[in-house]
Design a protein around this motif. Structure first.
Motif, PDB file in Angstrom:
ATOM      1  N   GLY B 179       0.819  -1.205   0.000  1.00 42.88           N
ATOM      2  CA  GLY B 179       0.000   0.000   0.000  1.00 42.88           C
ATOM      3  C   GLY B 179       0.856   1.259   0.000  1.00 42.88           C
ATOM      4  N   ASP B 180       0.188   2.409  -0.067  1.00 41.37           N
ATOM      5  CA  ASP B 180       0.890   3.694  -0.080  1.00 41.37           C
ATOM      6  C   ASP B 180       0.884   4.249   1.342  1.00 41.37           C
ATOM      7  OD1 ASP B 180       1.811   6.264  -0.349  1.00 41.37           O
ATOM      8  OD2 ASP B 180       0.748   6.623  -2.235  1.00 41.37           O
ATOM      9  N   VAL B 181       1.921   3.907   2.086  1.00 36.51           N
ATOM     10  CA  VAL B 181       1.914   4.210   3.522  1.00 36.51           C
ATOM     11  C   VAL B 181       1.922   5.724   3.765  1.00 36.51           C
ATOM     12  CG1 VAL B 181       4.402   4.180   4.007  1.00 36.51           C
ATOM     13  CG2 VAL B 181       2.808   3.291   5.704  1.00 36.51           C
ATOM     14  N   ASP B 182       2.632   6.456   2.930  1.00 39.32           N
ATOM     15  CA  ASP B 182       2.693   7.907   3.147  1.00 39.32           C
ATOM     16  C   ASP B 182       1.320   8.557   2.943  1.00 39.32           C
ATOM     17  OD1 ASP B 182       5.469   7.967   3.727  1.00 39.32           O
ATOM     18  OD2 ASP B 182       5.887   7.712   1.588  1.00 39.32           O
ATOM     19  N   ARG B 183       0.631   8.119   1.908  1.00 38.09           N
ATOM     20  CA  ARG B 183      -0.689   8.680   1.625  1.00 38.09           C
ATOM     21  C   ARG B 183      -1.682   8.352   2.746  1.00 38.09           C
ATOM     22  NH1 ARG B 183      -5.263   7.242  -0.084  1.00 38.09           N
ATOM     23  NH2 ARG B 183      -4.642   5.080  -0.449  1.00 38.09           N
ATOM     24  N   VAL B 184      -1.686   7.079   3.165  1.00 38.29           N
ATOM     25  CA  VAL B 184      -2.616   6.680   4.231  1.00 38.29           C
ATOM     26  C   VAL B 184      -2.275   7.438   5.517  1.00 38.29           C
ATOM     27  CG1 VAL B 184      -3.490   4.772   5.627  1.00 38.29           C
ATOM     28  CG2 VAL B 184      -2.980   4.396   3.207  1.00 38.29           C
ATOM     29  N   MET B 185      -0.988   7.534   5.812  1.00 39.30           N
ATOM     30  CA  MET B 185      -0.556   8.204   7.048  1.00 39.30           C
ATOM     31  C   MET B 185      -1.055   9.650   7.069  1.00 39.30           C
ATOM     32  SD  MET B 185       1.212   6.916   9.678  1.00 39.30           S
ATOM     33  CE  MET B 185       2.431   5.728   9.203  1.00 39.30           C
ATOM     34  N   GLU B 186      -0.942  10.309   5.917  1.00 42.47           N
ATOM     35  CA  GLU B 186      -1.381  11.706   5.813  1.00 42.47           C
ATOM     36  C   GLU B 186      -2.853  11.876   6.135  1.00 42.47           C
ATOM     37  OE1 GLU B 186      -0.589  13.677   2.031  1.00 42.47           O
ATOM     38  OE2 GLU B 186       1.560  13.309   2.396  1.00 42.47           O
ATOM     39  N   SER B 187      -3.639  10.877   5.796  1.00 40.77           N
ATOM     40  CA  SER B 187      -5.084  11.006   5.996  1.00 40.77           C
ATOM     41  C   SER B 187      -5.524  10.480   7.365  1.00 40.77           C
ATOM     42  CB  SER B 187      -5.824  10.256   4.878  1.00 40.77           C
ATOM     43  OG  SER B 187      -5.589   8.871   4.996  1.00 40.77           O
ATOM     44  N   CYS B 188      -4.583  10.122   8.226  1.00 40.17           N
ATOM     45  CA  CYS B 188      -4.954   9.601   9.545  1.00 40.17           C
ATOM     46  C   CYS B 188      -5.262  10.739  10.516  1.00 40.17           C
ATOM     47  CB  CYS B 188      -3.810   8.757  10.114  1.00 40.17           C
ATOM     48  SG  CYS B 188      -3.728   7.135   9.350  1.00 40.17           S
ATOM     49  N   ASP B 189      -6.204  10.506  11.418  1.00 42.20           N
ATOM     50  CA  ASP B 189      -6.547  11.511  12.426  1.00 42.20           C
ATOM     51  C   ASP B 189      -5.403  11.678  13.425  1.00 42.20           C
ATOM     52  OD1 ASP B 189      -9.067  11.656  11.277  1.00 42.20           O
ATOM     53  OD2 ASP B 189      -9.879  10.085  12.593  1.00 42.20           O
ATOM     54  N   ILE B 190      -4.785  10.588  13.741  1.00 41.94           N
ATOM     55  CA  ILE B 190      -3.743  10.595  14.780  1.00 41.94           C
ATOM     56  C   ILE B 190      -2.526   9.824  14.272  1.00 41.94           C
ATOM     57  CG2 ILE B 190      -3.125   9.706  17.073  1.00 41.94           C
ATOM     58  CD1 ILE B 190      -6.055  10.031  17.809  1.00 41.94           C
ATOM     59  N   VAL B 191      -1.367  10.418  14.464  1.00 40.23           N
ATOM     60  CA  VAL B 191      -0.130   9.706  14.138  1.00 40.23           C
ATOM     61  C   VAL B 191       0.740   9.660  15.392  1.00 40.23           C
ATOM     62  CG1 VAL B 191       1.984   9.706  12.763  1.00 40.23           C
ATOM     63  CG2 VAL B 191      -0.197  10.328  11.689  1.00 40.23           C
ATOM     64  N   ILE B 192       1.112   8.472  15.778  1.00 38.03           N
ATOM     65  CA  ILE B 192       2.021   8.288  16.917  1.00 38.03           C
ATOM     66  C   ILE B 192       3.392   8.011  16.320  1.00 38.03           C
ATOM     67  CG2 ILE B 192       2.594   6.787  18.887  1.00 38.03           C
ATOM     68  CD1 ILE B 192      -0.011   8.023  19.510  1.00 38.03           C
ATOM     69  N   GLU B 193       4.387   8.780  16.692  1.00 40.92           N
ATOM     70  CA  GLU B 193       5.723   8.520  16.157  1.00 40.92           C
ATOM     71  C   GLU B 193       6.749   8.601  17.274  1.00 40.92           C
ATOM     72  OE1 GLU B 193       6.890  10.934  12.831  1.00 40.92           O
ATOM     73  OE2 GLU B 193       8.735   9.790  12.526  1.00 40.92           O
ATOM     74  N   HIS B 194       7.405   7.475  17.513  1.00 39.14           N
ATOM     75  CA  HIS B 194       8.411   7.439  18.572  1.00 39.14           C
ATOM     76  C   HIS B 194       9.524   6.469  18.195  1.00 39.14           C
ATOM     77  CE1 HIS B 194       6.249   9.904  21.393  1.00 39.14           C
ATOM     78  NE2 HIS B 194       5.168   9.146  21.258  1.00 39.14           N
ATOM     79  N   THR B 195      10.645   6.624  18.886  1.00 39.37           N
ATOM     80  CA  THR B 195      11.772   5.726  18.667  1.00 39.37           C
ATOM     81  C   THR B 195      12.001   4.918  19.938  1.00 39.37           C
ATOM     82  OG1 THR B 195      12.744   7.266  17.106  1.00 39.37           O
ATOM     83  CG2 THR B 195      14.213   5.624  18.065  1.00 39.37           C
ATOM     84  N   TYR B 196      12.134   3.631  19.746  1.00 45.11           N
ATOM     85  CA  TYR B 196      12.301   2.714  20.880  1.00 45.11           C
ATOM     86  C   TYR B 196      13.674   2.062  20.798  1.00 45.11           C
ATOM     87  CZ  TYR B 196       7.321   3.459  21.248  1.00 45.11           C
ATOM     88  OH  TYR B 196       6.095   4.051  21.379  1.00 45.11           O
TER      89      TYR B 196
END
Lengths: 151, 764
Positions: B179-196
């Motif tokens: 799938g097109d992860v960047d496109r889907v991510m852009e249309s998400c209400d919430i994005v969680i981004e962290h480094t573990y």
């Protein structure tokens, strides 16, 4: 130097180096149940009874046992056989490398306190590390044995 | 689900070796080898990156009792990998037995062989080495394309193209997705981004690495080693020593734990080289310190997770980038990293519209990593499960409800798992069961105990695989003995897990006899059928299926022998466990009669070998929940209860499956709260004994409770999947979650020590 002691009920006289550890001494006298797991007295694998008290043989000079009685699992087969089957029923023996150490300490515990609680067992065996079993199965096995004695 | 009732399978049979082990009989390597072997010791590098300029062994060689001292000038120049993997190994050929270029603190400089330990130790002190000390690469974040190369040599060789390049300090690199992860991510209400961040951890099996070698009666190299992989060790030694594989026999005794550490040939090459040189028996036993500084720990990984969801908690996109630190050599580097995405993202197959998974694996001048239970999945699951818990907290939703919305379910195709179909999946039932058993509704809310202590709960899910699909091979030989008993011969290695017993239970089930009637032998490269070995959660699933095939064929063979005895056609016979009957009439012959007939005027072998490989690697699933009590002043975490429900298909031996789960959970607790391999600024490892490297004791794990939800894996023996590895995967994310609940601070770096908790500051 010459060392005289009683090993599993047998009088033994041997020539040793002054820095020989009790662990290496008993292993060289056929008591291979006694294992080396860490070299820093952290794991409990090398537990033997010295005059009936559990000690870590990796941190005990053989010379310290002069004139005293040393007992390893080789000398306590019947006493151990009473309860280890219950641990086997749980599958908690796993790799088995730590077993002789914690079986020896369990023997020492049960001699001191024939009716320990689970917390007594955890505390007494806290120095016996095991990486396989997660400890709980060993506890269930000992508990099942104690319950079986109560009938 | 109604399940078939079995006679031997599904029963908690005692391990065949249990009483020998519990009564301390001499069954381990050091207990069984004859006395008189040369003591082998390794002089190790004090520097993280250095070249041996000069090495003078003349004085050391004069120590009475010293038999040989070997340096880089004495060893063959074939680069090899220590990784126990199916040929061609994805791990690069980047090692020599001894190399002039030393790449980590602990890299062997010289091999000393002596009549006794004292002489060997004395000689080690007298070897004079002049080092050209080089700048090391110690930070994996700076390693890729760094000016300093860990492997500048032209002889570095990757047999498989996994995107590695030694001129870039790169062992492997890849991007995959759907799938097109960047496109889907852009249309998400919430994005969680962290480094573990997960550090290297030691397997800390109780028996350290050890190998005994001698020449056998034919002048071949006999190797007795505490290993999970006898056949891979044979191949690795042949390459390292430059001798034919037919000149080598590798056998394992009982093994004092492995957990993947012994899936690499860590100790084998050194005594093997000594024996091949001197013709004398030799033995190398690693000290615990050597195990800690020059073992084969878990790959340190840094994982960036980007998770996109809608406000209702539907997870729509997952984007992972993993940076894995393989240390000075590349064992298992290209493969462990793959699991960090491929065995974490598929947990959320539910409504996932797109995913991307990229990784780099880099060399550094640190202790080389290897295989450790979980094999990358553990690291990835910590990251993804933590991110999902962060999403739940952000949305103010119960994290179990978020999982119910998004989890993979039976019948789904998993794009992040090579498009495999989840044919046996009870993850939904595991969650429901665990919630009920744990009393989640009651214990999830944070409770202040009024004495400076807080109680809180956390949750995590996990998956793993069962064997390496389309690659690894499991085999079994089953033969009928004189008295109607069977011998099972395997090349898989029971390292305490109980596979000798579990596979015997399967033989007993197929052959319709008591388990006691089955004897096991293994593993020995001269006598065992080829088996990749015991790793990758494969033995029950893969070798178990080979057992099934062998038994099916053996029954046909026994019927053929019986048909001759009864003078009837084989197709008219029926195998009935202790006898074969002729269906025409009431004639029958006993197994014992068949075994005697097999020895007299007989054309049919009463023995069958079968091999099995699988096109799929069915995931087991699991849910873990933990309740902690946290001391807000000191940061101390006490685990009160850890409960887990596992779907491993059908547990062949429920007691042993349960112990696997309990043992794995406690190892996972150690990884979450205390275990870590760290280095000083010069690259020297800090935790070189059990004094500093704290594995959990009986007092550190609270109460455990493990239960099972059965599923039926159609490709597994009796519907079984694996259990050996998955069980280590839930504690780190579940504990990080509970600690957040208690403190308001997310800890994204393991281990989460009391110091870090006490010093933690809530975000925002």
């Amino acid at each position: 130097m010459e060392l005289k002691l009683t090993l599993n009920g047998r009088a033994v006289t041997a020539q040793i180096e002054a820095d020989t550890l009790l662990l290496d001494f008993v292993r060289s006298h056929g008591c291979t149940s006694v294992k080396r797991g860490c070299e820093t007295t952290n794991c409990g694998l090398c537990t033997v009874l010295l005059d009936g008290k559990p000690v870590l043989s990796c941190a005990t000079l053989a010379a310290r046992a002069a004139g005293r009685t040393v007992t390893t699992l080789e000398g306590l087969q019947e006493e151990a056989a009473d309860f280890v089957g219950f641990i086997a029923d749980q599958g908690a023996d796993q790799c088995g490398f730590c077993n002789p150490g914690f079986v020896m300490n369990t023997i020492a515990l049960l001699r001191e306190n024939p009716d320990p609680t689970d917390d007594d067992i955890r505390a007494y065996l806290a120095g016996n590390l095991c990486r396989c079993s997660g400890y709980e199965g060993q506890l269930r096995g000992i508990r099942a044995y104690l319950d079986s004695r109560k009938g | 689900m109604e399940e078939k009732q079995y006679r031997s399978v599904g029963k908690s049979v005692r391990k065949k070796d249990s009483l020998q082990l519990l009564l301390g009989k001499g069954v381990f390597l050091e207990d069984v080898v004859p006395p008189g072997a040369l003591v082998v010791k390794l002089l190790r590098s004090p520097h993280a990156n250095a070249i041996v300029e000069q090495i003078d062994t003349a004085t050391a060689a004069k120590v009475p009792g010293v038999v040989g001292i070997y340096t880089w000038q004495d060893v063959p120049q074939h680069r090899f990998t220590n990784a126990g993997q199916t040929f061609p190994e994805p791990s690069p050929d980047d090692r020599l037995i001894l190399d002039r270029h030393l790449r980590f603190v602990g890299d062997p400089v010289a091999i000393v062989a002596a009549e006794d330990e004292k002489a060997a130790n004395r000689a080690m002190q007298l070897i004079k080495v002049t080092y050209q000390v080089l700048e090391p690469v110690l930070d994996p974040r700076q390693a890729k394309d760094a000016p300093v190369l860990v492997h500048p040599e032209d002889t570095w060789h990757a047999k498989v193209d996994v995107g590695g390049d030694n001129r870039r300090n790169l062992v492997a690199s890849e991007v995959s997705g759907h799938g097109d992860v960047d496109r889907v991510m852009e249309s998400c209400d919430i994005v969680i981004e962290h480094t573990y961040h997960t550090p290297a951890c030691q397997q800390a099996m109780m028996e350290t690495f050890r190998t005994y070698t001698a020449l056998d009666r034919y002048g071949r190299l006999y190797v007795l080693s505490s290993t999970q992989i006898v056949f891979h060790v044979r191949r690795i030694l042949a390459r390292a020593l430059g001798i034919p594989k037919s000149k080598i026999r590798v056998e394992k005794p009982r093994i004092g734990g492995g957990f993947g550490a012994k899936q690499s040939a860590i100790s084998e090459v050194y005594p093997a080289f000594v024996t091949w040189k001197t013709g004398r028996p030799a033995m190398l036993i690693f000290t615990r310190e050597e195990c800690q500084i020059a073992g084969s720990p878990r790959h340190e990984m840094e994982i960036r997770v980007k998770l996109g969801a809608d406000r209702q908690g539907n997870i729509r996109a997952l984007d992972l980038y993993t940076l894995s630190n393989t240390g000075a050599y590349g064992e298992h580097g290209p493969t462990t990293v793959g699991l960090s995405g491929h065995k974490s993202i598929p947990l959320y197959t539910g409504g996932l519209e797109a995913h991307r998974f990229a990784f780099d694996v880099v060399y550094t001048n640190l202790q080389p990593a290897g295989a450790y239970r979980g094999y990358g999945a553990t690291q990835g699951i910590f990251a993804v499960e933590s991110a999902v818990n962060e999403l739940a907290e952000r949305l103010g939703m119960d994290p179990t409800l978020i999982r119910e919305k998004n989890m993979v379910r039976e019948g789904m195709t998993m794009p992040a798992y090579y498009n495999e179909i989840s044919r046996a999946c009870a993850l939904d039932r595991c969650l429901e069961h665990c919630k009920e058993m744990f009393r989640w509704e009651e214990r999830y809310p944070v409770r202040d105990m009024g004495n400076g202590k807080v109680r809180a709960a956390g949750v995590a899910m996990a998956m793993q695989g069962s064997a390496v699909s389309n690659v690894d091979v499991g085999s079994a030989t089953v033969k009928l003995g004189d008295d109607g008993c069977y011998t099972l011969i395997i090349g898989a290695a029971d390292m305490g897990t109980g596979c000798d017993t579990i596979l015997s239970q399967m033989v007993a089930e197929h052959m319709d006899c008591p388990v006691d009637q089955v004897t096991v032998f293994g593993a020995d490269t001269d006598a065992s059928p080829y088996d990749s070995g015991s790793y990758a959660s494969s033995t029950t699933y893969l070798t178990g299926k080979a057992v099934e095939k062998a038994c099916t064929q053996l029954k046909q063979q026994l019927c053929a022998i019986a048909a001759e005895l009864m003078d009837c056609q084989p197709e008219d016979t029926l195998f009935q466990g202790d006898r074969v009957i002729c269906q025409e009439g009431s004639r029958w012959v006993s197994l014992e009669e068949i075994s005697y007939k097999a020895q007299c005027c007989n054309q049919h072998a009463a023995m069958v070998t079968a091999s099995h490989t699988s096109p799929v690697s069915p995931p087991p699933f699991m849910v873990g929940m933990v309740e902690i009590e946290l001391d807000k002043l000191t940061g101390e975490v006490s685990i009160l209860d850890y409960m887990a429900v596992v779907d491993c298909g059908l547990p062949i031996n429920p007691a042993l499956a349960r112990i696997q789960a309990e043992g794995g959970i406690v190892q996972g607790i150690g990884m979450a709260l205390s275990e870590s391999v760290t280095y000083n600024p010069q690259g020297r490892p800090m935790e070189d004994s059990f004094l500093q490297y704290k594995i959990p004791s009986r007092l550190d794990m609270g109460k455990l409770r493990v239960e099972f939800e059965h599923s039926h894996e159609p490709t597994g023996p009796f519907g079984a999947k694996s259990i050996g590895e998955i069980v280590i995967n839930t504690p780190a994310p579940a504990l990080a979650h509970a600690i957040y609940r208690a403190t308001g601070v997310w800890h994204r770096t393991l281990p989460i020590t009391p110091e870090q908790i006490a010093m933690g500051v809530p975000e925002g």
